[in-house]
Design a protein around this motif. Structure first.
Motif, PDB file in Angstrom:
ATOM      1  N   UNK A 129       0.829  -1.209   0.000  1.00 29.87           N
ATOM      2  CA  UNK A 129       0.000   0.000   0.000  1.00 29.87           C
ATOM      3  C   UNK A 129       0.862   1.257   0.000  1.00 29.87           C
ATOM      4  N   UNK A 130       1.878   1.255   0.856  1.00 28.25           N
ATOM      5  CA  UNK A 130       2.753   2.420   0.951  1.00 28.25           C
ATOM      6  C   UNK A 130       3.564   2.576  -0.338  1.00 28.25           C
ATOM      7  N   UNK A 131       4.075   1.473  -0.885  1.00 32.19           N
ATOM      8  CA  UNK A 131       4.859   1.537  -2.118  1.00 32.19           C
ATOM      9  C   UNK A 131       4.033   2.089  -3.281  1.00 32.19           C
ATOM     10  N   UNK A 132       2.774   1.671  -3.379  1.00 35.48           N
ATOM     11  CA  UNK A 132       1.902   2.153  -4.453  1.00 35.48           C
ATOM     12  C   UNK A 132       1.690   3.659  -4.328  1.00 35.48           C
ATOM     13  N   UNK A 133       1.481   4.126  -3.098  1.00 38.14           N
ATOM     14  CA  UNK A 133       1.319   5.575  -2.885  1.00 38.14           C
ATOM     15  C   UNK A 133       2.591   6.328  -3.264  1.00 38.14           C
ATOM     16  N   UNK A 134       3.745   5.788  -2.859  1.00 39.18           N
ATOM     17  CA  UNK A 134       5.020   6.442  -3.162  1.00 39.18           C
ATOM     18  C   UNK A 134       5.325   6.415  -4.653  1.00 39.18           C
ATOM     19  N   UNK A 135       4.909   5.340  -5.312  1.00 36.26           N
ATOM     20  CA  UNK A 135       5.143   5.223  -6.749  1.00 36.26           C
ATOM     21  C   UNK A 135       4.426   6.328  -7.520  1.00 36.26           C
ATOM     22  N   UNK A 136       3.277   6.772  -7.007  1.00 34.53           N
ATOM     23  CA  UNK A 136       2.546   7.866  -7.651  1.00 34.53           C
ATOM     24  C   UNK A 136       3.322   9.171  -7.595  1.00 34.53           C
ATOM     25  N   UNK A 137       4.157   9.309  -6.575  1.00 36.19           N
ATOM     26  CA  UNK A 137       5.007  10.507  -6.485  1.00 36.19           C
ATOM     27  C   UNK A 137       6.035  10.474  -7.613  1.00 36.19           C
ATOM     28  N   UNK A 138       6.620   9.305  -7.851  1.00 36.64           N
ATOM     29  CA  UNK A 138       7.479   9.111  -9.015  1.00 36.64           C
ATOM     30  C   UNK A 138       8.915   9.557  -8.840  1.00 36.64           C
ATOM     31  N   UNK A 215       5.752  17.607  -8.835  1.00 36.08           N
ATOM     32  CA  UNK A 215       6.233  16.578  -7.914  1.00 36.08           C
ATOM     33  C   UNK A 215       5.700  16.834  -6.510  1.00 36.08           C
ATOM     34  N   UNK A 216       5.727  18.086  -6.081  1.00 37.27           N
ATOM     35  CA  UNK A 216       5.228  18.424  -4.743  1.00 37.27           C
ATOM     36  C   UNK A 216       3.739  18.129  -4.622  1.00 37.27           C
ATOM     37  N   UNK A 217       2.985  18.419  -5.676  1.00 35.12           N
ATOM     38  CA  UNK A 217       1.545  18.162  -5.621  1.00 35.12           C
ATOM     39  C   UNK A 217       1.255  16.666  -5.534  1.00 35.12           C
ATOM     40  N   UNK A 218       2.011  15.867  -6.304  1.00 33.22           N
ATOM     41  CA  UNK A 218       1.841  14.413  -6.198  1.00 33.22           C
ATOM     42  C   UNK A 218       2.232  13.931  -4.800  1.00 33.22           C
ATOM     43  N   UNK A 219       3.257  14.556  -4.238  1.00 29.47           N
ATOM     44  CA  UNK A 219       3.707  14.197  -2.890  1.00 29.47           C
ATOM     45  C   UNK A 219       2.624  14.513  -1.855  1.00 29.47           C
ATOM     46  N   UNK A 220       2.009  15.668  -1.979  1.00 29.08           N
ATOM     47  CA  UNK A 220       0.957  16.052  -1.041  1.00 29.08           C
ATOM     48  C   UNK A 220      -0.264  15.136  -1.185  1.00 29.08           C
ATOM     49  N   UNK A 221      -0.566  14.732  -2.412  1.00 28.09           N
ATOM     50  CA  UNK A 221      -1.639  13.752  -2.630  1.00 28.09           C
ATOM     51  C   UNK A 221      -1.293  12.426  -1.969  1.00 28.09           C
ATOM     52  N   UNK A 222      -0.020  12.044  -2.069  1.00 29.02           N
ATOM     53  CA  UNK A 222       0.439  10.796  -1.456  1.00 29.02           C
ATOM     54  C   UNK A 222       0.235  10.831   0.054  1.00 29.02           C
ATOM     55  N   UNK A 224      -1.951  12.588   1.659  1.00 33.70           N
ATOM     56  CA  UNK A 224      -3.395  12.474   1.837  1.00 33.70           C
ATOM     57  C   UNK A 224      -3.830  11.013   1.813  1.00 33.70           C
ATOM     58  N   UNK A 225      -3.315  10.280   0.849  1.00 33.35           N
ATOM     59  CA  UNK A 225      -3.665   8.853   0.719  1.00 33.35           C
ATOM     60  C   UNK A 225      -3.141   8.038   1.897  1.00 33.35           C
ATOM     61  N   UNK A 226      -1.912   8.329   2.343  1.00 30.97           N
ATOM     62  CA  UNK A 226      -1.337   7.593   3.472  1.00 30.97           C
ATOM     63  C   UNK A 226      -2.157   7.811   4.746  1.00 30.97           C
ATOM     64  N   UNK A 227      -2.678   9.027   4.895  1.00 34.83           N
ATOM     65  CA  UNK A 227      -3.468   9.342   6.092  1.00 34.83           C
ATOM     66  C   UNK A 227      -4.788   8.576   6.126  1.00 34.83           C
ATOM     67  N   UNK A 228      -5.234   8.108   4.954  1.00 38.86           N
ATOM     68  CA  UNK A 228      -6.520   7.407   4.875  1.00 38.86           C
ATOM     69  C   UNK A 228      -6.404   5.921   5.182  1.00 38.86           C
ATOM     70  N   UNK A 229      -5.177   5.390   5.166  1.00 39.74           N
ATOM     71  CA  UNK A 229      -5.014   3.969   5.487  1.00 39.74           C
ATOM     72  C   UNK A 229      -4.426   3.841   6.895  1.00 39.74           C
ATOM     73  N   UNK A 230      -4.899   2.878   7.619  1.00 38.68           N
ATOM     74  CA  UNK A 230      -4.499   2.726   9.019  1.00 38.68           C
ATOM     75  C   UNK A 230      -3.294   1.790   9.122  1.00 38.68           C
ATOM     76  N   UNK A 231      -2.116   2.385   9.395  1.00 37.92           N
ATOM     77  CA  UNK A 231      -0.897   1.605   9.612  1.00 37.92           C
ATOM     78  C   UNK A 231      -0.268   2.117  10.910  1.00 37.92           C
ATOM     79  N   UNK A 232      -0.592   1.499  12.042  1.00 40.35           N
ATOM     80  CA  UNK A 232      -0.125   1.992  13.341  1.00 40.35           C
ATOM     81  C   UNK A 232       1.397   2.189  13.426  1.00 40.35           C
TER      82      UNK A 232
END
Length: 560
Positions: A129-138, A215-222, A224-232
């Motif tokens: 999940x985290x890798x997919x989000x980071x991959x969107x940053x590129x 790049x920064x906008x994709x990072x900020x979106x990332x 946002x996405x990370x905050x939506x998934x629960x990884x303690x």
């Protein structure tokens, strides 16, 4: 009205097609990430790429504690980095490089790195999940994101009036089509061509900066996405990132139309590109966003480092799963009488490596013939010392040592540009190690064939004194040498180990195992026999060697 209906159908179709295409991309990406885990990452490197990767490190460089350029090159650490670089973003790959150049001296920090690495090793779905989000940053291929964030902060926003006038001219021309179609169409075509040409002229000046904004906008979106998934396990980092994200709410508002965030690409993005060229919306928004960014640059830098750290820890986890075996190092802050004990250590770049063990609290001399394993062994120790204090991983069954600064003098070359001979380069390299050995932390240093660039008499005289001085400092030195004389001269300061070979038939065989004591074999002379030298030469050479071993003196050759 029919035209509007058909237009709406086309737009809806494009949206559905883009959605399906994105889902397909996500599915293929997940398969790719699973396939690439614990394997050599598929990445193209050239000089420009490596230069951009190093940029962040150069802003954080420490002249004393870091792995310097000579040591980094001696140990082929670029290749180690490439082996490990299973990152998904430019932030991750730049941060990972800097991390490997900067040994850590904090047990708390190393334990935190280990906590994250072990989490990513053990939790595949969360990691993906985290890798997919980071991959969107590129990854940006041509430039360093850390370098350009500083350059972006130095830019001055330009006036948007010319862009507004060009957009207004096109809109008025399109409106005039309903009044006078012939003139309206002509004016519309003129403004389209003029706006596109002007667009590229303006954009050429800020192209790389627009890439960074995107790049920064994709990072900020990332984030946002990370905050939506629960990884303690990531909660402290996600919480920090979420707080910083709030400060960029204004920065993100209306930004999707400006620059592409989806690195996978789709038809809608292509259509938006034409819109940008005609109406300059991205150039207008760029100037607005630039003003905001300049006021919040430090916050964005903190975001960069936090995300880069997470990405680099995933890469370290992949590396651990790739290697044959590893251990968690046991590190000590004792600053006097440095020690090192390592069991079955091996080199990560060698296929089917032979593991070796050593425990020493004294400096060490390694003797043996060429290709017997001396250099590989000391490189293995040096590399593992660095990995132990960076990714908290030792490629061994056990690693116990002090916290060290690591230096080497091994694969040196003549410096043609500064007109320096090999010997000058070598003595400068050794001098830097002597200077660093007086620092706050003990130094772990590695020397291969000390002072090989000069004659035997002066080499032995000078090298023995240099090595003795290192032994008296707060240093643990591993030196490989062919000069057996040094093993006698330095026996009060250095322990002796050696590598062996044996001649069987027409072959020289190496077992690459480390043995205690100085090298005593005369297989180099036996090799003369394999190559057809006369027996007289071989017998006389063996007798001369035996006499030197007994008396410490060479006999004079005479006709008698």
């Amino acid at each position: 009205m029919d035209y509007l209906f058909y237009f709406a159908i086309v737009v809806l179709g494009l949206i559905i097609w883009s959605f399906i295409n994105d889902k397909k991309y996500q599915k293929n990406l997940k398969k790719h990430l699973e396939r690439e885990w614990a394997s050599y990452p598929e990445e193209d490197y050239n000089a420009d790429k490596m230069k951009s990767i190093k940029s962040f490190y150069l802003t954080e460089k420490d002249q004393y504690l870091d792995v310097d350029d000579i040591t980094w090159n001696d140990l082929d650490m670029d290749e180690i980095y490439k082996l490990m670089n299973n990152t998904q973003s430019s932030l991750g790959e730049e941060y990972l490089y800097a991390l490997l150049r900067k040994p850590c001296f904090s047990s708390e920090e190393l334990e935190e790195r280990n906590r994250l690495i072990e989490f990513f090793q053990s939790n595949k779905e969360e990691r993906l999940q985290v890798q997919i989000k980071l991959n969107k940053v590129g990854k940006l291929r041509k430039i360093s994101v850390f370098d350009y964030i500083n350059k972006l902060g130095e830019q001055k926003p330009e006036s948007n009036i010319p862009h507004y006038l060009m957009a207004l001219g096109l809109l008025l021309s399109l409106g005039y089509v309903f009044i006078n179609p012939g003139i309206g169409v002509g004016l519309s075509l003129f403004f389209m061509v003029f706006n596109i040409i002007s667009y590229y002229r303006y954009k050429a000046k800020i192209d790389n900066f627009l890439l960074i904004i995107a790049f920064q906008l994709r990072l900020l979106d990332c984030i946002d996405d990370l905050a939506k998934i629960s990884i303690p396990s990531l909660e402290p980092y996600v919480k920090l990132l979420s707080e910083d994200l709030k400060k960029f709410k204004k920065f993100r508002r209306g930004s999707y139309i400006v620059v592409a965030r989806n690195v996978s690409g789709n038809l809608l993005e292509a259509l938006l590109d034409y819109y940008r060229m005609i109406f300059h919306h991205d150039l207008i928004k760029y100037n607005i966003m630039l003003s905001f960014f300049k006021k919040n640059k430090d916050i964005m830098k903190r975001i960069f480092k936090t995300v880069g750290f997470i990405d680099s820890m995933i890469a370290a986890a992949s590396f651990r799963d790739m290697v044959e075996y590893y251990s968690l190092p046991q590190l000590s802050h004792t600053k006097a009488n440095p020690k090192l004990s390592v069991s079955e250590v091996y080199h990560p770049l060698i296929n089917n490596p032979v593991a070796n063990s050593i425990t020493e609290d004294r400096c060490t001399l390694l003797t043996g013939s060429n290709a017997s394993g001396k250099s590989t062994f000391i490189k293995s120790i040096a590399i593992n010392a660095i990995l132990s204090q960076t990714i908290y991983t030792s490629l061994s069954k056990e690693y116990k040592a002090n916290y060290f600064t690591v230096y080497s003098s091994m694969a040196l070359k003549d410096n043609i540009l500064s007109n320096e001979s090999y010997f000058i380069v070598e003595i400068k390299s050794l001098k830097r190690i002597l200077d660093k050995s007086k620092g706050d932390y003990p130094i772990l240093c590695f020397v291969d064939e000390v002072l090989r660039g000069t004659n035997t008499l002066e080499r032995i005289a000078a090298s023995s004194r240099i090595l003795a001085t290192l032994a008296k400092e707060n240093a643990l030195c591993f030196a490989a040498t062919h000069d057996i004389e040094l093993t006698y001269i330095l026996e009060n300061y250095y322990s002796n180990y050696h590598f062996r070979e044996k001649v069987e038939g027409n072959q020289v065989l190496f077992d690459y195992k480390l043995y205690k004591g100085r090298a005593v074999s005369k297989n180099a002379i036996k090799l003369l026999n394999l190559l057809g030298y006369s027996k007289d030469i071989i017998i006389e050479a063996e007798n001369a060697a035996d006499q030197y071993m007994k008396t410490g003196e060479w006999s004079i050759i005479s006709d008698n």
